[in-house]
Write an enzyme that holds these catalytic residues in place. Structure first.
Site, PDB file in Angstrom:
ATOM      1  N   GLY A 157       0.800  -1.206   0.000  1.00 47.82           N
ATOM      2  CA  GLY A 157       0.000   0.000   0.000  1.00 47.82           C
ATOM      3  C   GLY A 157       0.840   1.266   0.000  1.00 47.82           C
ATOM      4  N   PHE A 158       2.083   1.188   0.490  1.00 45.83           N
ATOM      5  CA  PHE A 158       2.956   2.354   0.559  1.00 45.83           C
ATOM      6  C   PHE A 158       3.566   2.694  -0.787  1.00 45.83           C
ATOM      7  CE2 PHE A 158       5.287  -1.492   1.402  1.00 45.83           C
ATOM      8  CZ  PHE A 158       6.327  -1.400   0.495  1.00 45.83           C
TER       9      PHE A 158
ATOM     10  N   VAL B 272       9.090  -1.693  -3.737  1.00 37.02           N
ATOM     11  CA  VAL B 272      10.436  -1.938  -3.241  1.00 37.02           C
ATOM     12  C   VAL B 272      11.295  -2.414  -4.410  1.00 37.02           C
ATOM     13  CG1 VAL B 272      11.865  -3.234  -1.624  1.00 37.02           C
ATOM     14  CG2 VAL B 272       9.562  -2.545  -0.961  1.00 37.02           C
TER      15      VAL B 272
ATOM     16  N   ASP C 169       2.231  -5.249  13.618  1.00 43.10           N
ATOM     17  CA  ASP C 169       1.929  -5.863  12.314  1.00 43.10           C
ATOM     18  C   ASP C 169       2.881  -7.025  12.051  1.00 43.10           C
ATOM     19  OD1 ASP C 169       0.449  -6.210  10.033  1.00 43.10           O
ATOM     20  OD2 ASP C 169       1.591  -4.776   8.842  1.00 43.10           O
TER      21      ASP C 169
END
Length: 846
Positions: free
Chosen positions: A540-541, A544, A653
């Site tokens: 969601g960020f 990578v 998390d």
């Protein structure tokens, strides 16, 4: 003058005495040899070199072992890289005295001795009538140890590969002699003996190479289409070689011929990973050029009659779909992304009826060809007709890609292990009935009918788009120029919610002098401008990427998406936290980049991906010893966060996808975007913004927003059960009223049947008491009441000794229900949290 002669008995006696004498020469005297002869053996300090000194052969000790082996390595490379071993199953142990490699006619031609010169430790098993000066052993510039008699090759090391394939080395089966050349992994980094992983040619059907863990297939190359394996599209552009493939009555084999002056190799390691690499003289290291894309290349990951798409938007980077004309065998499992059951023919579908035909799939790795039928004399049109005439034929493809395609491969039965590629691959024609064929034809016609409209729209809108884009670019450039005059780029890390916990400034010189700052140009260069082939994953960020800095250091770059609402808070959290945390079981942050609109975190690169990749898709790669080491490492990392670090951290998390594995399979906890700092005396906190992942949340956190160190303990318990069983907590169980893993294990535990849930990949090779103890500890960690759960210090202690531990109480199951609150514990909804294990970072109460 009388001529001296010697019979065979006398020669045998003299040669034995000579060998004993040479074996006991001082070890400090070393010799560089160009050949081994009856009169010139190779002693422990000697080295046999190839003609141009590319390769060397001699004695070596692997890793931390004290055993000695005869091996071949690259002589001109500073990193000692072993590519072949003679006595991998018969080492010279420390008590066996000085080693010797010699030619001896009575003991198998080429032999290795320890202290006992009458009983070789290893031999090439050659028949040599009597040793004489015509018998010689040499090392070629290809790395091949060769034994010759009178100039004729009678034995070669390339017939007995170890874990490495070199150019000019054949892999495959000699059908006449039954000699099978295949790779086997080392047992460990300290033991080059034959491990449990092998890469071998499967000659049946259309030949292809398979990677096995024991007898379990893990990966296949697909059949050879012309100059490459169907499942290795990179062969054409990255391998620096030409392929020679032979498939006739005498042999089926493949050999690569080096056409560039590169040092290249393909290695299978003890974990079952395959890696092809080339030596880069500039950075002085082996650079990986290819390895399987395990998301879709893991054998049968989607089950029969399905196809894997590796470029979807799911968090784990691949998606399975049924082939045309098929539907999921178990719909509820498919919905939960458990695809191993595969697909079956759609209900009511019937092939071998009027109007049926084929749906063509482009750019695929064709299904497993082990049982396929091959006819190289068929054209594609003839192949279509042949498949239609045979009601058992389910699909067909061309055997050779060249010149528009030729040859015919037909499948009869289930289609296993199919995947797609972005810009390469073969065409696969799947047989469907008239109804499905009409549906696909309609889609195709609809797309064609829209084409003309699209052409008009594009033509009319192109000019406007270009002008608009130019105007936006000019405005943006002007704003950037104004910002650049400020020279100092500050980002205040703060939050207006109750999750606010720290403030810091990021400028061009670094972050509070604790975290190095990288220039954007450095990261762009390291990732090759964020090239798609360097992309490791996404969330969601953002995404990578893998990168390599100018000094050769490999990095992982977490790039915050510009349009991401989720991720900014996580970025701020990780900047503050990871710069202050140092532990061998936490991922290490190297620096950050904040420039223009870019925000990036730079981490150490961990080549073995995340834990979920191994336990849910590649369970066979982890034996129990490795799993237990990972469990203990995770526990130590959490203990550090809770108790031993400068800050007291609640991760919030913890899950399998947030545990990364380094090159030695050591676990490292990652993704601290959701973490919270506790005061030294703080026991519990409350939030009206519940974050985390469905299946790992403790009941009190999901239902009431209460979190503490015991919340992480609950998540650890779930993770521990997943590692032991190889199943996700979100798995569905028909015979359990709780229908998730925690509930199912609890039921089995109460009935003393817990061993039934252990991962089948482990077989019987695990210590029963240790595994049951881990399940016991996991159930203690997932108890419903937080006060009943142990602290991580107690968990680590229980892992490390056999003392009695209390009986677990009823776990908290959550019954596949997720909650969010805004100060009101009663407010809840069904299905708020993703069943796909996607982290939710902003589930606000309504």
């Amino acid at each position: 003058m009388r001529k001296l002669t010697m019979n065979s008995t006398e020669f045998f006696f003299v040669s034995t005495v000579l060998l004993i004498f040479l074996a006991h020469l001082p070890s400090s005297i070393s010799v560089t040899l160009d050949a081994i002869t009856p009169n010139q053996p190779l002693r422990e300090d000697d080295v046999l070199l190839s003609p141009t000194k590319i390769f060397a052969l001699g004695f070596f000790k692997p890793g931390n072992s004290r055993n000695r082996y005869i091996g071949v390595w690259y002589n001109k490379i500073p990193i000692k890289t072993i590519v072949w071993i003679a006595n991998r199953e018969n080492p010279i142990v420390p008590t066996a005295g000085t080693g010797l490699l010699a030619i001896h006619g009575g003991h198998g031609g080429l032999v290795i001795y320890g202290e006992d010169q009458n009983n070789p430790i290893w031999s090439a098993n050659l028949t040599v009538s009597s040793p004489n000066n015509s018998v010689i052993a040499k090392l070629s510039d290809k790395g091949n140890l060769v034994v010759e008699i009178n100039g004729e090759k009678v034995w070669q090391g390339f017939d007995y590969p170890t874990d490495t394939v070199l150019p000019f080395m054949k892999i495959g089966l000699d059908r006449r002699s039954r000699l099978n050349r295949f790779l086997t992994s080392w047992k460990s980094q300290d033991d080059p003996g034959m491990g449990n992983c092998s890469l071998r040619m499967e000659p049946s059907g259309s030949p292809q190479e398979f990677l096995y863990m024991g007898q379990t297939p893990l990966y296949r190359t697909g059949p050879l289409t012309s100059e490459r394996w169907s499942g290795v599209p990179e062969m054409a552009k990255l391998f620096f070689t030409n392929v020679t493939f032979v498939n006739n009555q005498d042999e089926v084999s493949i050999m690569e011929v080096l056409y560039e002056s590169n040092f290249v190799k393909l290695v299978i390691d003890e974990s079952g990973n395959i890696e092809r690499s080339a030596w880069d003289a500039e950075v002085q290291k082996w650079v990986r050029h290819w390895s399987p894309d395990w998301q879709c290349d893991f054998y049968g990951v989607c089950g029969p009659n399905s196809i894997c798409y590796p470029f979807s938007n799911f968090a784990d980077k691949f998606e399975c779909k049924c082939l045309p004309g098929f539907e999921p065998k178990l719909q509820h499992e498919w919905y939960l992304r458990h695809w191993s059951g595969g697909c079956v023919r759609q209900k009511g579908s019937s092939v071998c009826q009027n109007g049926e035909g084929f749906v063509n799939l482009e750019r695929v790795k064709v299904p497993d060809t082990s049982t396929a039928r091959v006819n190289m004399n068929r054209s594609r049109e003839a192949c279509t007709e042949e498949c239609l005439r045979n009601c058992s034929c389910t699909a067909y493809a061309n055997a050779d890609e060249r010149q528009g395609g030729s040859g015919c491969i037909t499948w009869h039965g289930d289609l296993m292990d199919t995947r797609t590629y972005l810009d390469t691959g073969q065409d696969l024609s799947v047989r469907v009935d008239a109804t499905v064929l009409a549906q696909y034809a309609k889609k195709s016609n609809s797309s064609f009918g829209k084409k003309r409209k699209l052409e008009v729209s594009v033509a009319c809108g192109l000019l406007f788009f270009l002008l608009f884009s130019l105007a936006c670019w000019l405005v943006k450039r002007k704003r950037k120029g104004k910002r650049s005059q400020d020279k100092l780029f500050n980002v205040t890390i703060a939050s207006t919610s109750e999750d606010s916990f720290a403030r810091t400034n990021i400028d061009e010189s670094g972050i509070n002098s604790e975290l190095p700052f990288f220039e954007l140009s450095t990261i762009v260069k390291a990732t090759n401008n964020f090239a798609s082939n360097n992309k490791l994953g996404r969330g969601g960020f953002g995404s990578v990427y893998k990168g390599v800095l100018d000094n050769g250091k490999e990095i992982a770059v977490k790039r915050l998406a510009k349009n991401s609402g989720q991720g900014i808070g996580e970025f701020k959290n990780e900047v503050v936290l990871l710069s202050k945390l140092q532990h061998r079981n936490l991922v290490r942050i190297i620096g950050c980049c904040v420039q223009d609109e870019e925000k990036m975190l730079i981490y150490e690169y961990l080549p073995n991906k995340s834990l979920d990749f191994f336990i849910f898709a590649k369970g066979a790669f982890l034996d129990w010893t490795r799993r237990f080491e990972i469990i203990c490492g995770i526990a130590r990392g959490i203990l550090y966060l809770h108790q031993d670090s400068r800050l007291r951290i609640i991760h919030r998390d913890l899950k399998a996808s947030n545990v990364l594995l380094d090159s030695y399979m050591n676990p490292k906890i990652s993704d601290f975007g959701m973490a919270r700092i506790f005061g030294a005396e703080q026991i519990e906190a409350n939030t009206n913004r519940v974050v985390g992942t469905y299946g790992y949340m403790s009941p009190e956190y999901a239902m009431e927003g209460l979190f503490s160190v015991k919340s992480d303990v609950y998540s650890f318990g779930v993770l521990l059960l997943e590692i032991v069983t190889g199943r996700k907590n979100t798995s569905y169980y028909h015979d359990s009223p709780y229908s998730n893993l925690v509930g199912h294990v609890w039921d089995l535990w109460k009935e003393s049947r817990a061993l039934e849930i252990i991962d089948s990949f482990l077989g019987e090779s695990y210590p029963v008491d240790e595994v049951l103890r881990c399940i016991h500890i996991a159930l203690l960690c997932v108890q419903e009441q937080a006060n009943d759960r142990p602290l991580m210090s107690a968990v680590v202690s229980m892992m490390g000794n056999d003392a009695a531990i209390p009986s677990p109480k009823r776990p908290g199951f959550l019954l596949k229900r997720s909650y969010h609150t805004s100060g009101d514990p009663s407010a809840n909804t069904e299905g708020t949290y993703s069943i796909n294990d996607i982290t939710h970072t902003g589930v606000e109460g309504r």
